[in-house]
Motif scaffolding. Structure first.
Motif, PDB file in Angstrom:
ATOM      1  N   ASP A  87       0.007   2.596  -7.907  1.00 38.64           N
ATOM      2  CA  ASP A  87       0.836   3.512  -7.121  1.00 38.64           C
ATOM      3  C   ASP A  87       0.148   3.779  -5.791  1.00 38.64           C
ATOM      4  N   LYS A  88       0.732   3.240  -4.727  1.00 36.97           N
ATOM      5  CA  LYS A  88       0.212   3.394  -3.360  1.00 36.97           C
ATOM      6  C   LYS A  88      -1.294   3.113  -3.301  1.00 36.97           C
ATOM      7  N   LYS A 109       0.817  -1.213   0.000  1.00 39.73           N
ATOM      8  CA  LYS A 109       0.000   0.000   0.000  1.00 39.73           C
ATOM      9  C   LYS A 109       0.851   1.263   0.000  1.00 39.73           C
ATOM     10  N   ARG A 110       2.067   1.150   0.506  1.00 42.85           N
ATOM     11  CA  ARG A 110       2.974   2.306   0.546  1.00 42.85           C
ATOM     12  C   ARG A 110       3.779   2.447  -0.741  1.00 42.85           C
TER      13      ARG A 110
END
Length: 255
Positions: free
Chosen positions: A170-171, A152-153
């Motif tokens: 992206d994230k 998730k980061r």
């Protein structure tokens, strides 16, 4: 086979570290399987050298003269050559594609391997393995992909059984996989797309927004470019994006 050139984007301010006076690429870090700490940026050059890459282009800003000195010292010991391209990071342009575009006159007509100077990847010969895969697939763009517990980061990737990239995020709130891309290899066709997207951004209101490399990747996928990903076997990717990441790395150094 064209000459291989390394590319290191190092013009960022590192604002998520402990103040802008700290150059995070010069932080000492513990590298698994090594007996002594290294400076953070050294891992990028070590992995390139192990792949036979001796020439590197690096974007830099005016506040990082100390980084240049240490990179020159380390590269000379490794018998590598580094050329620096100044990037103005105070002109309102924010995003990695601007760094690539700035260095593009020196990158064209090469197979380019990009490594981040604030990320540790292992094993140290993984760039060599990724290059072999890139040539085997006759790819325009190849991503080195690593397992992670924090997708998730980061930037997870969905890869087909044949190695083609189906999706890049992206994230994301709902990651497509427990992995992230990190190192990248590209040919001129990808560089053409970067330049076109930077040009478009500069001529529209989008200049006020951050231009992500994800946006370029997404365009390449939508237009059926040859984009592949390779899962790095037994790979480790440690992204030092903030002071918390650095502190955590040192706390775990003895494990």
């Amino acid at each position: 086979m064209r000459k291989i050139l390394g590319f290191i984007p190092a013009a960022g301010h590192g604002k998520r570290m402990m103040g802008e006076l700290l150059i995070k690429e010069l932080l000492p870090v513990f590298i698994p399987k090594r007996n002594a700490p290294l400076l953070l940026f050294e891992n990028s050059l070590i992995t390139m050298k192990q792949a036979g890459i001796n020439d590197v282009v690096c974007t830099i800003n005016e506040s990082k003269t100390d980084l240049m000195k240490y990179m020159n010292l380390f590269s000379s010991k490794q018998q590598m050559s580094i050329a620096y391209v100044h990037q103005d990071v105070n002109n309102g342009e924010y995003g990695l594609p601007y760094a690539i575009e700035k260095a593009s006159p020196f990158l064209y007509n090469h197979t380019v391997v990009m490594r981040f100077p604030d990320t540790i990847i292992m094993p140290e010969d993984c760039i060599q393995t990724l290059l072999e895969y890139h040539y085997k697939k006759n790819s325009s763009l190849t991503l080195g992909v690593f397992e992670t517990n924090h997708p998730k980061r980061l930037a997870p990737v969905d890869i087909s059984e044949q190695g083609k990239i189906l999706q890049i995020q992206d994230k994301p709130e709902k990651p497509c996989a427990k992995n992230t891309w990190n190192c990248v290899i590209w040919e001129d066709s990808f560089l053409d797309v970067v330049k076109d997207m930077v040009k478009y951004s500069r001529t529209t209101e989008r200049k006020k927004e951050e231009l992500l490399l994800y946006n370029v990747f997404y365009w390449c996928l939508q237009h059926d470019m040859s984009v592949y990903g390779m899962n790095i076997s037994n790979g480790v990717c440690i992204d030092i994006s903030s002071s918390k990441d650095f502190i955590k790395l040192w706390k775990n150094a003895r494990l």
